[in-house]
Design a protein around this motif. Structure first.
Motif, PDB file in Angstrom:
ATOM      1  N   MET A 104      22.286  11.488  12.086  1.00  0.00           N
ATOM      2  CA  MET A 104      21.157  10.551  12.090  1.00  0.00           C
ATOM      3  C   MET A 104      21.088   9.803  13.421  1.00  0.00           C
ATOM      4  O   MET A 104      22.079   9.688  14.143  1.00  0.00           O
ATOM      5  N   ARG A 105      19.921   9.298  13.716  1.00  0.00           N
ATOM      6  CA  ARG A 105      19.708   8.516  14.933  1.00  0.00           C
ATOM      7  C   ARG A 105      18.751   7.378  14.578  1.00  0.00           C
ATOM      8  O   ARG A 105      17.683   7.610  14.002  1.00  0.00           O
ATOM      9  N   TYR A 106      19.154   6.163  14.912  1.00  0.00           N
ATOM     10  CA  TYR A 106      18.321   4.984  14.682  1.00  0.00           C
ATOM     11  C   TYR A 106      17.986   4.349  16.022  1.00  0.00           C
ATOM     12  O   TYR A 106      18.810   4.356  16.956  1.00  0.00           O
ATOM     13  N   GLU A 107      16.782   3.819  16.106  1.00  0.00           N
ATOM     14  CA  GLU A 107      16.318   3.158  17.328  1.00  0.00           C
ATOM     15  C   GLU A 107      15.549   1.897  16.946  1.00  0.00           C
ATOM     16  O   GLU A 107      15.063   1.764  15.806  1.00  0.00           O
ATOM     17  N   LEU A 108      15.394   0.989  17.900  1.00  0.00           N
ATOM     18  CA  LEU A 108      14.620  -0.228  17.674  1.00  0.00           C
ATOM     19  C   LEU A 108      13.152   0.035  18.009  1.00  0.00           C
ATOM     20  O   LEU A 108      12.821   0.397  19.135  1.00  0.00           O
ATOM     21  N   HIS A 109      12.306  -0.108  17.010  1.00  0.00           N
ATOM     22  CA  HIS A 109      10.865   0.064  17.193  1.00  0.00           C
ATOM     23  C   HIS A 109      10.135  -1.060  16.474  1.00  0.00           C
ATOM     24  O   HIS A 109      10.686  -1.715  15.591  1.00  0.00           O
ATOM     25  N   ARG A 110       8.875  -1.253  16.847  1.00  0.00           N
ATOM     26  CA  ARG A 110       8.042  -2.215  16.123  1.00  0.00           C
ATOM     27  C   ARG A 110       7.415  -1.520  14.916  1.00  0.00           C
ATOM     28  O   ARG A 110       6.913  -0.404  15.021  1.00  0.00           O
ATOM     29  N   THR A 111       7.453  -2.204  13.790  1.00  0.00           N
ATOM     30  CA  THR A 111       6.876  -1.652  12.566  1.00  0.00           C
ATOM     31  C   THR A 111       5.882  -2.635  11.961  1.00  0.00           C
ATOM     32  O   THR A 111       6.060  -3.854  12.041  1.00  0.00           O
ATOM     33  N   TRP A 112       4.853  -2.064  11.360  1.00  0.00           N
ATOM     34  CA  TRP A 112       3.941  -2.845  10.526  1.00  0.00           C
ATOM     35  C   TRP A 112       4.555  -2.931   9.128  1.00  0.00           C
ATOM     36  O   TRP A 112       4.937  -1.915   8.550  1.00  0.00           O
ATOM     37  N   VAL A 113       4.630  -4.130   8.594  1.00  0.00           N
ATOM     38  CA  VAL A 113       5.222  -4.346   7.272  1.00  0.00           C
ATOM     39  C   VAL A 113       4.115  -4.662   6.270  1.00  0.00           C
ATOM     40  O   VAL A 113       3.312  -5.582   6.485  1.00  0.00           O
ATOM     41  N   VAL A 114       4.076  -3.884   5.211  1.00  0.00           N
ATOM     42  CA  VAL A 114       3.042  -4.033   4.177  1.00  0.00           C
ATOM     43  C   VAL A 114       3.734  -4.118   2.826  1.00  0.00           C
ATOM     44  O   VAL A 114       4.631  -3.329   2.519  1.00  0.00           O
ATOM     45  N   GLU A 115       3.300  -5.062   2.013  1.00  0.00           N
ATOM     46  CA  GLU A 115       3.861  -5.239   0.677  1.00  0.00           C
ATOM     47  C   GLU A 115       2.803  -4.895  -0.367  1.00  0.00           C
ATOM     48  O   GLU A 115       1.707  -5.449  -0.365  1.00  0.00           O
ATOM     49  N   GLY A 116       3.146  -3.949  -1.252  1.00  0.00           N
ATOM     50  CA  GLY A 116       2.252  -3.583  -2.340  1.00  0.00           C
ATOM     51  C   GLY A 116       2.761  -4.152  -3.647  1.00  0.00           C
ATOM     52  O   GLY A 116       3.905  -3.905  -4.033  1.00  0.00           O
ATOM     53  N   THR A 117       1.918  -4.920  -4.333  1.00  0.00           N
ATOM     54  CA  THR A 117       2.264  -5.502  -5.630  1.00  0.00           C
ATOM     55  C   THR A 117       1.384  -4.887  -6.698  1.00  0.00           C
ATOM     56  O   THR A 117       0.151  -4.848  -6.554  1.00  0.00           O
ATOM     57  N   LEU A 118       1.998  -4.370  -7.744  1.00  0.00           N
ATOM     58  CA  LEU A 118       1.262  -3.703  -8.806  1.00  0.00           C
ATOM     59  C   LEU A 118       0.237  -4.658  -9.410  1.00  0.00           C
ATOM     60  O   LEU A 118       0.555  -5.789  -9.785  1.00  0.00           O
ATOM     61  N   LYS A 119      -1.003  -4.188  -9.485  1.00  0.00           N
ATOM     62  CA  LYS A 119      -2.084  -5.010 -10.010  1.00  0.00           C
ATOM     63  C   LYS A 119      -1.958  -5.192 -11.518  1.00  0.00           C
ATOM     64  O   LYS A 119      -1.424  -4.327 -12.223  1.00  0.00           O
ATOM     65  N   SER A 120      -2.436  -6.304 -11.995  1.00  0.00           N
ATOM     66  CA  SER A 120      -2.417  -6.586 -13.418  1.00  0.00           C
ATOM     67  C   SER A 120      -3.194  -5.503 -14.175  1.00  0.00           C
ATOM     68  O   SER A 120      -4.299  -5.132 -13.794  1.00  0.00           O
ATOM     69  N   GLY A 121      -2.581  -4.995 -15.231  1.00  0.00           N
ATOM     70  CA  GLY A 121      -3.239  -3.977 -16.027  1.00  0.00           C
ATOM     71  C   GLY A 121      -3.025  -2.558 -15.549  1.00  0.00           C
ATOM     72  O   GLY A 121      -3.457  -1.608 -16.217  1.00  0.00           O
ATOM     73  N   GLN A 122      -2.374  -2.386 -14.394  1.00  0.00           N
ATOM     74  CA  GLN A 122      -2.116  -1.053 -13.860  1.00  0.00           C
ATOM     75  C   GLN A 122      -0.700  -0.602 -14.216  1.00  0.00           C
ATOM     76  O   GLN A 122       0.191  -1.423 -14.427  1.00  0.00           O
ATOM     77  N   LYS A 123      -0.500   0.719 -14.227  1.00  0.00           N
ATOM     78  CA  LYS A 123       0.783   1.287 -14.610  1.00  0.00           C
ATOM     79  C   LYS A 123       1.438   1.977 -13.418  1.00  0.00           C
ATOM     80  O   LYS A 123       0.789   2.731 -12.686  1.00  0.00           O
ATOM     81  N   HIS A 124       2.702   1.702 -13.203  1.00  0.00           N
ATOM     82  CA  HIS A 124       3.516   2.417 -12.220  1.00  0.00           C
ATOM     83  C   HIS A 124       4.960   2.008 -12.440  1.00  0.00           C
ATOM     84  O   HIS A 124       5.240   0.878 -12.861  1.00  0.00           O
ATOM     85  N   ILE A 125       5.904   2.918 -12.153  1.00  0.00           N
ATOM     86  CA  ILE A 125       7.309   2.561 -12.350  1.00  0.00           C
ATOM     87  C   ILE A 125       7.784   1.552 -11.323  1.00  0.00           C
ATOM     88  O   ILE A 125       8.790   0.882 -11.537  1.00  0.00           O
ATOM     89  N   TYR A 126       7.079   1.448 -10.182  1.00  0.00           N
ATOM     90  CA  TYR A 126       7.445   0.476  -9.152  1.00  0.00           C
ATOM     91  C   TYR A 126       6.516  -0.735  -9.243  1.00  0.00           C
ATOM     92  O   TYR A 126       5.309  -0.629  -9.069  1.00  0.00           O
ATOM     93  N   GLY A 127       7.104  -1.887  -9.500  1.00  0.00           N
ATOM     94  CA  GLY A 127       6.307  -3.103  -9.582  1.00  0.00           C
ATOM     95  C   GLY A 127       5.943  -3.670  -8.222  1.00  0.00           C
ATOM     96  O   GLY A 127       4.923  -4.352  -8.072  1.00  0.00           O
TER      97      GLY A 127
END
Length: 453
Positions: free
Chosen positions: A339-362
């Protein structure tokens, strides 16, 4: 005056109603001409910051890696263009606190949980690049693209619809439609790995062609997908056909599946969202294929911002054709020496499960590479808010094709020590093909029957 005042009131009411409609549907226009003019100047052609960071640990983007090493041949696999590079330091559980400001919660949890997981950090090389015709189209189209709720309009084949994102869902869309060579054909393997280190091999063939590279274009079509298993015997004879729309909210994905046991084709409406991928031991759901795919409408996406992150990048050692899979797939994690890791800029996005929707990831926190819009990390939380699975997806530049894409996609399950490593081809002889054109006749239901026999 009374007449003027009476006529103004309905006009104001109409304007207010229009604004409510626009806000209610989250309708957003594309870039202003001034914003679009920044592309290729202070911003790279895809919208990243051209300059490096203050201390120089992230360099300026100077065009990326656009040609293969001298004498390279496709049958060699993607050899390392930086063979002399050595790790600058290695992040382990013992020194992680020293670097935690630039580590994700998922990586910190992996370092704590898995004793074999470590991160060799190399100098940063901003290799990502796509062809000029791709970025020229993105720039010309960027003032016209519209976002309406979770859907898009006026994309017109652009692979970077939102080069200066203002909402989290725009970053997600950039990943979903990013340039992958127009069309590609590949055979690869993935490996469900148990906590005790035991694993087995799953083989898969995939052909994916984007609509503008087909002999006949379809309305609202992003790409056509055809794939089937090559091993193990229990999965051979299973094949898939998928039509992915550009706007997956306006029009649902169309999918079919053929199974040689039943000898029939059936519609596969469950080939989406959180339904389990066959052959993954339940460690990958459908919308985690290719990092993340499909309609983003079940989550509210919040744009957290941009940050410097140690990410898996330029992981060419994973391409080494002299390696056997047992050299790569180790207990608890992929062989960290590869493996190889480097320092880069990333866009961070948070997804929150909407009320009434189904998914195993909240909740899902995603980290996207600013130079390619590729999802590099995903921290996936269960519906109780506990960190459950961690996606670690090393990127390389496919230098003969102008495509920044995954060298592997890896999901770790923090609850049991299992992981899934996918996208490897060390023991596959056929080179991957990019720039592949397609005919609609290849993506018809009858093609499923032929592949299953």
């Amino acid at each position: 005056m009374k007449i003027t005042s009476v006529t103004r009131v309905p006009a104001l009411r109409m304007l207010a109603s229009l604004l409510l409609v626009l806000v209610g549907t989250n309708a957003w226009a594309g870039l202003t001409p001034e914003e679009a003019a920044r592309l290729g100047k202070d911003l790279t052609p895809v919208g990243a910051e051209r300059v490096g960071n203050a201390d120089g640990s992230i360099p300026e983007w100077t065009g990326g890696l656009t040609s293969p090493p001298s004498g390279w041949k496709p049958e060699q696999g993607y050899i390392d263009p930086f063979p002399a590079d050595k790790p600058q330091f290695v992040i382990t559980a013992q020194n992680a606190d020293q670097y935690k400001a630039k580590l994700t919660p998922g990586v910190l949890a992996l370092l704590k949980k898995e004793p074999n997981f470590r991160m060799p950090v190399y100098q940063t090389r901003r290799t990502a690049a796509v062809p000029k015709e791709v970025t020229d189209l993105a720039k010309s189209q960027s003032p016209k693209v519209e976002l309406q709720g979770f859907g898009m309009g006026n994309v017109n084949g652009s692979s970077i619809p939102f080069p200066i994102p203002k909402q989290g869902v725009e970053v997600v869309w950039n990943h979903l439609v990013r340039y992958l060579g127009g069309g590609f054909e590949r055979t690869f393997n993935w490996f469900p790995v148990r906590g005790n280190g035991q694993f087995y091999t799953v083989g898969f063939y995939e052909k994916r062609v984007y609509d503008q590279y087909m002999d006949r274009q379809q309305d609202n079509r992003l790409f056509n997908f055809f794939g089937y298993f090559t091993e193990p015997a229990t999965l051979v004879g299973t094949a898939y056909l998928v039509y992915d729309p550009v706007d997956q909210v306006k029009e649902a994905r169309s999918a079919w599946m053929y199974n040689s046991g039943s000898r029939r084709v059936r519609r596969a409406p469950d080939l989406a969202y959180d339904n389990i991928n066959d052959g993954t031991e339940s460690m990958r759901v459908n919308d985690q294929y290719d990092g993340y795919n499909g309609a983003p409408d079940r989550y509210d996406w919040k744009l957290i911002g941009k940050q410097e992150t140690y990410v898996p990048y330029n992981a060419y050692k994973l391409s080494d054709k002299s390696l056997k899979y047992a050299d790569v797939v180790h207990k608890g994690t992929i062989n960290p020496d590869l493996m190889r890791y480097e320092l880069h800029r990333t866009w961070v996005v948070e997804g929150t499960l909407k009320s009434g929707q189904k998914h195993i990831y909240g909740k899902r926190t995603m980290y996207f590479d600013e130079d390619s819009w590729t999802l590099l990390y995903e921290d996936a939380y269960d519906t109780r808010g506990q960190l459950w699975r961690v996606g670690v997806h090393p990127l390389i530049q496919f230098y003969d094709a102008g495509v920044p894409w995954y060298r592997a996609t890896i999901w770790h399950d923090l609850t049991n020590g299992n992981y899934l490593a996918a996208g490897l081809d060390n023991e596959v002889k056929q080179p991957w093909k990019f720039g592949v054109k397609g005919r609609m006749a290849e993506f018809e239901v009858n093609a499923l029957r032929r592949a299953g026999h």
